[in-house]
Write an enzyme that holds these catalytic residues in place. Structure first.
Site, mmCIF file in Angstrom:
data_model
loop_
_atom_site.group_PDB
_atom_site.id
_atom_site.type_symbol
_atom_site.label_atom_id
_atom_site.label_comp_id
_atom_site.label_asym_id
_atom_site.label_seq_id
_atom_site.Cartn_x
_atom_site.Cartn_y
_atom_site.Cartn_z
ATOM 1 N N HIS A 160 0.801 -1.323 -0.093
ATOM 2 C CA HIS A 160 0.094 0.054 0.187
ATOM 3 C C HIS A 160 1.049 1.256 0.143
ATOM 4 O O HIS A 160 2.124 1.126 -0.140
ATOM 5 C CB HIS A 160 -0.918 -0.061 1.322
ATOM 6 C CG HIS A 160 -2.078 -0.851 1.127
ATOM 7 N ND1 HIS A 160 -2.005 -2.344 1.532
ATOM 8 C CD2 HIS A 160 -3.288 -0.891 0.380
ATOM 9 C CE1 HIS A 160 -3.100 -2.908 1.307
ATOM 10 N NE2 HIS A 160 -3.918 -2.205 0.525
ATOM 11 N N ASP A 190 -0.069 6.743 -3.329
ATOM 12 C CA ASP A 190 -1.402 6.402 -4.259
ATOM 13 C C ASP A 190 -1.845 7.328 -5.113
ATOM 14 O O ASP A 190 -2.054 6.952 -6.194
ATOM 15 C CB ASP A 190 -2.528 6.448 -2.999
ATOM 16 C CG ASP A 190 -2.572 4.816 -2.517
ATOM 17 O OD1 ASP A 190 -3.313 4.847 -1.497
ATOM 18 O OD2 ASP A 190 -1.546 4.119 -3.092
HETATM 19 C C1 LIG Z 1 -10.199 2.154 -0.708
HETATM 20 C C2 LIG Z 1 -9.351 2.655 0.665
HETATM 21 C C3 LIG Z 1 -8.139 3.148 0.266
HETATM 22 C C4 LIG Z 1 -7.074 2.064 0.108
HETATM 23 C C5 LIG Z 1 -5.797 2.939 0.079
HETATM 24 C C6 LIG Z 1 -4.524 2.273 0.290
HETATM 25 C C7 LIG Z 1 -3.768 2.867 1.298
HETATM 26 C C8 LIG Z 1 -3.527 1.810 -0.929
HETATM 27 O O1 LIG Z 1 -2.523 2.176 -0.801
HETATM 28 S S1 LIG Z 1 -4.576 1.549 -2.427
HETATM 29 C C9 LIG Z 1 -2.953 0.907 -3.341
HETATM 30 C C10 LIG Z 1 -2.835 -0.869 -3.396
HETATM 31 N N1 LIG Z 1 -1.903 -1.161 -4.342
HETATM 32 C C11 LIG Z 1 -2.137 -1.219 -5.633
HETATM 33 O O2 LIG Z 1 -3.096 -0.848 -6.082
HETATM 34 C C12 LIG Z 1 -1.001 -1.744 -6.335
HETATM 35 C C13 LIG Z 1 -1.266 -2.622 -7.716
HETATM 36 N N2 LIG Z 1 -2.324 -3.734 -6.978
HETATM 37 C C14 LIG Z 1 -1.882 -4.751 -6.171
HETATM 38 O O3 LIG Z 1 -0.970 -4.944 -5.785
HETATM 39 C C15 LIG Z 1 -2.953 -5.540 -5.695
HETATM 40 O O4 LIG Z 1 -4.042 -5.516 -6.661
HETATM 41 C C16 LIG Z 1 -3.370 -5.430 -4.084
HETATM 42 C C17 LIG Z 1 -2.210 -5.758 -3.447
HETATM 43 C C18 LIG Z 1 -3.776 -4.064 -4.006
HETATM 44 C C19 LIG Z 1 -4.538 -6.308 -3.746
HETATM 45 O O5 LIG Z 1 -4.107 -7.848 -4.293
HETATM 46 P P1 LIG Z 1 -5.213 -8.956 -4.441
HETATM 47 O O6 LIG Z 1 -4.445 -10.064 -4.052
HETATM 48 O O7 LIG Z 1 -6.344 -8.462 -3.489
HETATM 49 O O8 LIG Z 1 -5.552 -8.725 -5.838
HETATM 50 P P2 LIG Z 1 -4.698 -8.875 -7.047
HETATM 51 O O9 LIG Z 1 -3.497 -9.744 -6.880
HETATM 52 O O10 LIG Z 1 -4.429 -7.597 -7.900
HETATM 53 O O11 LIG Z 1 -5.679 -9.685 -8.297
HETATM 54 C C20 LIG Z 1 -6.818 -9.179 -8.498
HETATM 55 C C21 LIG Z 1 -7.677 -10.545 -8.422
HETATM 56 O O12 LIG Z 1 -8.933 -10.074 -8.612
HETATM 57 C C22 LIG Z 1 -9.740 -10.635 -9.764
HETATM 58 N N3 LIG Z 1 -10.633 -9.894 -10.323
HETATM 59 C C23 LIG Z 1 -10.492 -8.838 -10.656
HETATM 60 N N4 LIG Z 1 -11.490 -8.326 -11.227
HETATM 61 C C24 LIG Z 1 -12.423 -9.219 -11.331
HETATM 62 C C25 LIG Z 1 -13.883 -9.275 -11.516
HETATM 63 N N5 LIG Z 1 -14.489 -8.387 -12.289
HETATM 64 N N6 LIG Z 1 -14.489 -10.546 -11.432
HETATM 65 C C26 LIG Z 1 -13.685 -11.499 -10.659
HETATM 66 N N7 LIG Z 1 -12.435 -11.521 -10.432
HETATM 67 C C27 LIG Z 1 -11.856 -10.307 -10.540
HETATM 68 C C28 LIG Z 1 -8.434 -10.982 -10.585
HETATM 69 O O13 LIG Z 1 -8.745 -12.044 -11.519
HETATM 70 C C29 LIG Z 1 -7.498 -11.543 -9.874
HETATM 71 O O14 LIG Z 1 -7.736 -12.914 -9.271
HETATM 72 P P3 LIG Z 1 -6.358 -13.713 -8.964
HETATM 73 O O15 LIG Z 1 -5.985 -13.506 -7.674
HETATM 74 O O16 LIG Z 1 -6.990 -15.286 -8.914
HETATM 75 O O17 LIG Z 1 -5.498 -13.758 -10.100
HETATM 76 C C30 LIG Z 1 -9.316 1.263 1.496
HETATM 77 C C31 LIG Z 1 -8.990 1.836 3.151
HETATM 78 C C32 LIG Z 1 -9.558 0.789 4.068
HETATM 79 C C33 LIG Z 1 -10.319 -0.149 3.292
HETATM 80 C C34 LIG Z 1 -11.574 -0.882 3.891
HETATM 81 C C35 LIG Z 1 -11.469 -1.849 5.171
HETATM 82 O O18 LIG Z 1 -10.083 -2.611 4.768
HETATM 83 C C36 LIG Z 1 -12.277 -2.273 5.726
HETATM 84 C C37 LIG Z 1 -13.132 -3.122 4.751
HETATM 85 C C38 LIG Z 1 -12.695 -4.523 4.352
HETATM 86 C C39 LIG Z 1 -13.239 -5.608 3.479
HETATM 87 O O19 LIG Z 1 -12.637 -6.432 3.127
HETATM 88 C C40 LIG Z 1 -13.521 -4.647 1.999
HETATM 89 C C41 LIG Z 1 -14.327 -3.367 2.426
HETATM 90 C C42 LIG Z 1 -13.640 -2.217 3.555
HETATM 91 C C43 LIG Z 1 -14.569 -1.473 3.807
HETATM 92 C C44 LIG Z 1 -12.362 -1.959 2.930
HETATM 93 C C45 LIG Z 1 -12.709 -0.966 1.627
HETATM 94 C C46 LIG Z 1 -11.562 -0.177 0.962
HETATM 95 O O20 LIG Z 1 -10.583 -1.082 0.585
HETATM 96 C C47 LIG Z 1 -10.995 0.621 1.754
HETATM 97 C C48 LIG Z 1 -11.863 1.772 2.359
#
Ligand SMILES: C[C@H](CCC[C@H](C)C(=O)SCCNC(=O)CCNC(=O)[C@H](O)C(C)(C)COP(=O)(O)OP(=O)(O)OC[C@H]1O[C@@H](n2cnc3c(N)ncnc32)[C@H](O)[C@@H]1OP(=O)(O)O)[C@H]1CC[C@H]2[C@@H]3[C@H](O)C[C@@H]4C[C@H](O)CC[C@]4(C)[C@H]3C[C@H](O)[C@]12C
Length: 420
Positions: A160, A190
């Protein structure tokens, strides 16, 4: 910002007709077509794959300046976590199904930009990597917004903002003297180094494509974006700006003339009086005798000078200090909370903040282009899957196919709930 409807203030909505009937703000959002016609990114079609914060911010920037942004959400989610969704449309699509992947492919190859927020390799696993899509649409601009980039040992590592900021080198410089490093919200990696930098890359690629006719891949790493935003820190070290430990330099809270001070009403004033001519006006405004003070740049006297400033600022309210310093070049300004920034006279005069149809105040798009300014849509954000049917029809899916996708749960169509 007013809290009760009765004393609501009007916020000029650039490019929008906002009329106040009593306490009801009626924002007539210029229709999608009207918005697109007049802006820098009119006619540009973006497929934004739903991400956490950086990609949504990038998508919002593109939408504010006229691009058509279609966000692809997961199915079976109750609400979008995208609070930066203004002007976007939402298609709910299950990429875990081969049919879903085929739908996304068709959307992407008919668009100008694909913006994907996943870690390295996810899109390739889906058969939607750049090679695949650029083969079908050589004009496609494929933006990949990640923490660590598409290569390197961390490329597949979760993270993050704070992690990327730490890896950029900048976090080591942030924090007060004798305190641990402090990440300024999730602003730098971000948003500044991530979403904004990626938007810059997309606009650069669009400009280049207007000459070459070719699309390309944008590898937007937030570590590198943040570091790039902080280039000054590296390139100004020869000036001696950062020779001292964290929190003891001029611009990192070390200097008493570049800091914040509490006022008698518990608020704060920001002081940025760096140059001698502005520093002189600060001393004058504080009612201090310059002759009795140590020299401005006497590092060893900075702690004592800070105590003097703190004592004096604590004698008056923020409003009183603002009246003293407004109109001077002392570089002293009130520290405004989010819900007051919009109503500060200067910001009001410029219309720096806007109010949407939900009475929510937020910053207007920046910068202001004189002839083709951004015209942000101020109607409510899309519901997940609200535009699935209309978008698929527009992108050439026939009704029978859409029905089949719906019944198979590959896509979802959801209606917005009526606001009471
Ligand atoms: C939004 C608020 C603020 C967050 C900001 C934070 C401080 C950041 O820094 S965000 C920056 C994160 N990093 C990146 O974006 C860099 C690039 N991305 C990644 O490295 C990764 O995506 C990851 C590490 C962010 C996430 O990894 P993950 O393993 O989850 O996912 P990926 O490996 O990328 O793979 C995606 C998989 O999903 C599949 N996919 C995609 N689309 C679809 C689709 N349409 N249908 C089906 N499948 C799909 C894709 O195929 C991949 O699958 P595979 O893995 O099988 O390949 C947030 C701040 C607080 C949060 C809230 C809090 O946490 C409480 C709750 C928690 C709850 O769990 C969720 C709701 C919350 C309210 C939560 C909500 C928000 O997140 C916040 C408000």
């Amino acid at each position: 910002m007013t809290s009760s409807p009765s004393d609501k203030q009007s916020y000029p909505c650039p490019g929008l007709e906002s009329v106040f009937f009593g306490s009801v703000c009626v924002c007539v959002c210029v229709c999608v077509r009207e918005r697109e016609r007049e802006m820098a990114l009119s006619g540009v079609r973006v497929i934004e794959l739903a991400g956490l914060a950086p990609a949504p911010f990038c998508g919002m920037i593109l939408s504010d300046f006229g691009a058509r942004v279609i966000r692809v959400d997961r199915t079976k989610v109750t609400m979008a976590m995208d609070s930066l969704a203004r002007g976007k449309q939402s298609v709910a699509l299950n990429l875990k199904s081969p049919q879903g992947v085929a739908v996304l492919k068709k959307l992407c190859i008919q668009s100008d930009i694909v913006l994907e927020p996943y870690r390295k390799g996810v899109m390739e696993k889906l058969g939607l990597g750049p090679e695949e899509l650029l083969k079908e649409n050589p004009r496609l601009i494929y933006a990949r917004l990640t923490g660590y980039g598409q290569s390197g040992s961390y490329a597949k590592t979760a993270g993050h903002d704070i992690n990327y900021l730490a890896m950029s080198g900048l976090l080591s410089m942030l924090g007060r003297s004798s305190e641990k490093p402090y990440a300024p919200l999730n602003l730098v990696a971000d948003f500044a180094g991530g979403g904004l930098m990626c938007a810059l890359g997309i606009v650069l690629a669009l400009l280049e494509r207007s000459k070459s006719g070719q699309g390309q891949i944008i590898d937007a790493s937030m570590v590198e974006g943040a570091a790039y935003v902080g280039s000054f820190m590296w390139k100004s070290r020869s000036l001696g700006l950062w020779n001292r430990p964290r929190g003891e330099n001029m611009l990192d809270s070390g200097a008493p003339f570049y800091d914040t001070y509490q006022t008698s009403d518990g608020k704060h004033m920001a002081v940025g009086a760096i140059e001698p001519q502005f520093y002189d006006q600060l001393i004058q405004g504080l009612g201090l005798d310059a002759a009795s003070l140590p020299p401005q740049m006497s590092f060893s006297d900075w702690p004592e000078l800070r105590q003097t400033f703190a004592r004096v600022f604590a004698e008056k309210t923020q409003a009183e200090w603002s009246r003293i310093f407004d109109g001077t070049d002392a570089c002293v300004t009130p520290v405004l909370p989010l819900d007051e920034a919009g109503s500060h006279p200067h910001n009001r005069e410029r219309g720096s903040f806007l109010m949407d149809a939900q009475d929510e105040v937020s910053p207007r798009p920046a910068p202001v282009l004189s002839r083709t300014p951004a015209r942000p849509c101020l109607s409510r954000d899309p519901v997940v899957g609200e535009h699935t049917r209309s978008v698929l029809e527009e992108y050439g899916f026939d009704p029978a196919h859409i029905e089949q996708l719906l019944s198979a749960g590959v896509v979802e169509c959801n209606k917005a709930k009526a606001r009471l």
